[in-house]
Design a protein around this motif. Structure first.
Motif, PDB file in Angstrom:
ATOM      1  N   TRP A 103       0.831  -1.205   0.000  1.00 24.36           N
ATOM      2  CA  TRP A 103       0.000   0.000   0.000  1.00 24.36           C
ATOM      3  C   TRP A 103       0.864   1.254   0.000  1.00 24.36           C
ATOM      4  O   TRP A 103       0.597   2.211  -0.738  1.00 24.36           O
ATOM      5  N   ARG A 104       1.935   1.257   0.825  1.00 24.35           N
ATOM      6  CA  ARG A 104       2.790   2.429   0.918  1.00 24.35           C
ATOM      7  C   ARG A 104       3.549   2.679  -0.379  1.00 24.35           C
ATOM      8  O   ARG A 104       3.915   3.824  -0.679  1.00 24.35           O
ATOM      9  N   PHE A 106       2.390   2.682  -3.247  1.00 27.21           N
ATOM     10  CA  PHE A 106       1.556   3.530  -4.096  1.00 27.21           C
ATOM     11  C   PHE A 106       1.181   4.835  -3.397  1.00 27.21           C
ATOM     12  O   PHE A 106       0.557   5.710  -4.012  1.00 27.21           O
ATOM     13  N   ASN A 107       1.546   4.945  -2.144  1.00 27.55           N
ATOM     14  CA  ASN A 107       1.255   6.157  -1.382  1.00 27.55           C
ATOM     15  C   ASN A 107       2.483   6.507  -0.547  1.00 27.55           C
ATOM     16  O   ASN A 107       2.399   6.708   0.668  1.00 27.55           O
ATOM     17  N   ALA A 108       3.620   6.556  -1.239  1.00 27.37           N
ATOM     18  CA  ALA A 108       4.897   6.666  -0.547  1.00 27.37           C
ATOM     19  C   ALA A 108       5.068   8.015   0.150  1.00 27.37           C
ATOM     20  O   ALA A 108       5.041   9.065  -0.493  1.00 27.37           O
ATOM     21  N   VAL A 109       5.234   7.957   1.462  1.00 28.04           N
ATOM     22  CA  VAL A 109       5.546   9.135   2.266  1.00 28.04           C
ATOM     23  C   VAL A 109       6.808   8.811   3.051  1.00 28.04           C
ATOM     24  O   VAL A 109       6.826   7.829   3.802  1.00 28.04           O
ATOM     25  N   THR A 173      13.117   9.845   0.120  1.00 27.28           N
ATOM     26  CA  THR A 173      12.025   9.011  -0.371  1.00 27.28           C
ATOM     27  C   THR A 173      11.815   7.857   0.617  1.00 27.28           C
ATOM     28  O   THR A 173      12.655   7.597   1.485  1.00 27.28           O
TER      29      THR A 173
END
Length: 213
Positions: A103-104, A106-109, A173
């Motif tokens: 999940w992360r 595709f929603n990398a923070v 990143t």
């Protein structure tokens, strides 16, 4: 994860050293259980999946020590059920980390590299401390040596987390954190699978032995 000692190994070692080794395992148990809570909590707070994955090392080792100390004298079925619970817990947490990693991706923070660094360093110090306590057993029989290898190998995992923290800081990143988390979670799942399979085999054998001829 792959460096965790086996329950049978810890149990044999305990019986061979008049309680001193057992006392050291109690210290190791407290350190590992405490660091699991600290590292998992910090991983959630910092948004670091590699910290959460690394906490599985502490969970796995704490489980091994607890099973060895608390049920080593119990019936085989009791030990197998305890190991089954431990393996299932590790497996569920590992699956959660894998899902969170996907999940992360595709929603990398980017996680908090500072928190990753100081918690990773604390974990490293903890494992090195336990390894130092068990240093005298590094050249003992295979069972005692395997327990010392637990903390030594976990210290290597802590170094990997520190590398991931440096990568996050340098690239700004989340990818270094995600890559390390994915690798460590996969190793945790492999270990959990082996534990569950072995426990189920022991339970099956125990049931067969209990059946009348």
């Amino acid at each position: 994860m792959s460096g965790c000692c086996q329950d049978e190994c810890c149990g044999e070692a305990i019986r061979g050293d008049n309680g001193r080794f057992a006392r050291l395992l109690w210290i190791a148990l407290v350190v590992n259980a405490g660091m699991f809570v600290v590292e998992a909590g910090a991983g959630f707070a910092a948004g670091s999946l590699s910290l959460q994955a690394d906490s599985l090392d502490f969970l796995g080792d704490a489980g091994n020590y607890a099973v060895s100390l608390m049920v080593v004298a119990s019936a085989p079925a009791v030990r197998a059920k305890a190991a089954l619970l431990k393996g299932a817990t590790m497996g569920l947490f590992g699956l959660w980390i894998v899902a969170a990693t996907v999940w992360r991706a595709f929603n990398a923070v980017p996680p908090d590299a500072f928190t990753m660094s100081w918690v990773g360093l604390l974990a490293l110090i903890s494992n090195l401390g336990v390894a130092a306590l068990l240093w005298a057993y590094r050249g003992g029989d295979a069972n005692m040596r395997s327990v010392w290898l637990c903390s030594r190998n976990d210290a290597i995992s802590n170094l990997v987390v520190l590398v991931a923290a440096a990568g996050v800081f340098g690239t700004q990143t989340a990818w270094p954190d995600l890559i390390v988390a994915a690798v460590m979670a996969s190793l945790a799942l492999q270990a959990a699978t082996m534990i569950v399979r072995h426990a189920l085999l022991e339970l099956r054998d125990d049931i067969r032995e209990q059946k009348p001829a």
